[in-house]
Design an enzyme around this catalytic site. Structure first.
Site, PDB file in Angstrom:
ATOM      1  N   PRO A  24       0.844  -1.201   0.000  1.00  0.00           N
ATOM      2  CA  PRO A  24       0.000   0.000   0.000  1.00  0.00           C
ATOM      3  C   PRO A  24       0.876   1.247   0.000  1.00  0.00           C
ATOM      4  O   PRO A  24       1.944   1.257   0.627  1.00  0.00           O
ATOM      5  CB  PRO A  24      -0.781  -0.117   1.317  1.00  0.00           C
ATOM      6  CG  PRO A  24      -0.652  -1.539   1.732  1.00  0.00           C
ATOM      7  CD  PRO A  24       0.652  -2.025   1.201  1.00  0.00           C
ATOM      8  N   LYS A  25       0.437   2.292  -0.689  1.00  0.00           N
ATOM      9  CA  LYS A  25       1.153   3.564  -0.654  1.00  0.00           C
ATOM     10  C   LYS A  25       0.570   4.419   0.474  1.00  0.00           C
ATOM     11  O   LYS A  25      -0.615   4.713   0.485  1.00  0.00           O
ATOM     12  CB  LYS A  25       1.050   4.299  -1.988  1.00  0.00           C
ATOM     13  CG  LYS A  25       2.021   5.483  -2.081  1.00  0.00           C
ATOM     14  CD  LYS A  25       2.034   6.094  -3.455  1.00  0.00           C
ATOM     15  CE  LYS A  25       3.152   7.105  -3.597  1.00  0.00           C
ATOM     16  NZ  LYS A  25       3.189   8.106  -2.508  1.00  0.00           N
ATOM     17  N   ILE A  26       1.427   4.789   1.412  1.00  0.00           N
ATOM     18  CA  ILE A  26       0.989   5.515   2.593  1.00  0.00           C
ATOM     19  C   ILE A  26       1.033   7.013   2.316  1.00  0.00           C
ATOM     20  O   ILE A  26       2.036   7.541   1.831  1.00  0.00           O
ATOM     21  CB  ILE A  26       1.880   5.174   3.802  1.00  0.00           C
ATOM     22  CG1 ILE A  26       1.904   3.652   4.038  1.00  0.00           C
ATOM     23  CG2 ILE A  26       1.394   5.912   5.043  1.00  0.00           C
ATOM     24  CD1 ILE A  26       0.558   3.053   4.328  1.00  0.00           C
ATOM     25  N   GLU A 167      -4.284   5.956  -1.076  1.00  0.00           N
ATOM     26  CA  GLU A 167      -3.528   6.724  -2.072  1.00  0.00           C
ATOM     27  C   GLU A 167      -3.108   5.901  -3.281  1.00  0.00           C
ATOM     28  O   GLU A 167      -2.950   6.437  -4.374  1.00  0.00           O
ATOM     29  CB  GLU A 167      -2.296   7.354  -1.422  1.00  0.00           C
ATOM     30  CG  GLU A 167      -1.664   8.389  -2.335  1.00  0.00           C
ATOM     31  CD  GLU A 167      -0.341   8.930  -1.807  1.00  0.00           C
ATOM     32  OE1 GLU A 167       0.115   9.952  -2.350  1.00  0.00           O
ATOM     33  OE2 GLU A 167       0.233   8.333  -0.897  1.00  0.00           O
ATOM     34  N   GLY A 168      -2.901   4.612  -3.128  1.00  0.00           N
ATOM     35  CA  GLY A 168      -2.462   3.803  -4.257  1.00  0.00           C
ATOM     36  C   GLY A 168      -1.573   2.679  -3.793  1.00  0.00           C
ATOM     37  O   GLY A 168      -1.690   2.181  -2.661  1.00  0.00           O
TER      38      GLY A 168
END
Length: 288
Positions: A24-26, A167-168
């Site tokens: 996961p993009k934090i 976020e992505g």
């Protein structure tokens, strides 16, 4: 000790690959955690010392260590990661203010890589070996965490990020070494939010288009400035049309009638209704 972080390239779309892991993009800011000789220093990706801003992270490990990760805040009411809250933490300078918001807006340091341990430089090891070492280390308190990842199934993870409005994701080659530069071995895929705006003006000096949206009451409300993603042909077309719809100007801006519409992509909307880092996608030429 500061180490320049490994930066991400941008993938055009979500992807899956057997040679990649996906995380996961934090939505926080990059943080290098360095403990050398028992002394802890915290740095942003640009080597700005932010040690005093995050006292809850100043808990020593048993051995010298350097981590790479992301520091983030979670909204206590919604449970969602809140970029504005971590920026508020980062910008706090006075000791009293820092002590106060450490209680009301605590941070979590999400570690995704280990660069040095017990005096040994680990950057030449393959990513999966570094992950193995990282997983063996006990974190000192609840403000530290290790980011989860899955192998190969990037599109599955990205669908989960979309569903949770996160976020992505980031895709990383399993055998990648750690390079202090932008590298295609690490790629990000942003979960963009799209919006339609009116372009209501432009900067006189550096490039920037003023944007607004129409409220429920029918009034225009400013939403920020487009600075990114505008190709030369779009700029040329815009300035050709804008000459005939100028309504006024001041020292910094020329203002326009709200007749030019554009589609933009943005990380998200801020709490005060502004677009966060909007990028131009295309003009909307429909007349309906």
């Amino acid at each position: 000790m500061f180490i320049s972080p490994m930066l991400l390239e941008t993938a055009h779309s979500p992807f899956s690959h057997s040679n990649y892991i996906f995380e996961p993009k934090i939505d926080g800011h990059r943080l290098i955690f360095s403990q050398q000789g028992g002394k802890i220093k915290l740095y942003t990706r640009h080597e700005t010392d932010c040690t005093r801003q995050y006292p809850e992270l100043l808990h020593p490990f048993g051995d010298d260590i350097i981590f790479d990760g992301e520091v983030a805040c979670t909204d206590p009411e919604t449970g969602a990661i809140d970029f504005e809250m971590v920026m508020n933490r980062f910008q706090a300078k006075k000791p009293d203010k820092i002590r106060q918001i450490t209680v009301t807006q605590p941070v979590t340091y999400v570690v995704f890589d280990i660069l040095s341990y017990k005096g040994q430089d680990l950057r030449k090891l393959p990513l999966m070996k570094r992950k193995e070492i990282l997983s063996s280390i006990s974190m000192p308190n609840k403000h530290f965490g290790i980011i989860p990842f899955i192998e190969a199934e990037g599109e599955t993870l990205f669908s989960q990020m979309e569903a949770q409005e996160l976020e992505g994701m980031v895709g990383k080659r399993m055998n990648s070494v750690y390079e202090s530069r932008r590298s295609p071995s690490w790629q990000k895929v942003i979960n963009w939010t799209y919006a339609e705006v009116f372009i209501t003006g432009y900067r006189k000096d550096e490039f920037g288009w003023l944007t607004s949206v129409v409220t429920e009451s029918g009034r225009l409300r400013p939403t920020g400035i487009i600075e990114l993603g505008v190709p030369p042909k779009a700029k040329q077309a815009f300035y050709g049309v804008s000459k005939s719809i100028v309504t006024g100007e001041d020292k910094n801006f020329v203002y326009l009638e709200p007749r030019i519409r554009a589609k933009v992509k943005t990380r998200n909307w801020t709490k005060n209704g502004m677009l966060r880092s909007p990028a131009f996608v295309e003009f909307n030429l429909s007349t309906g």
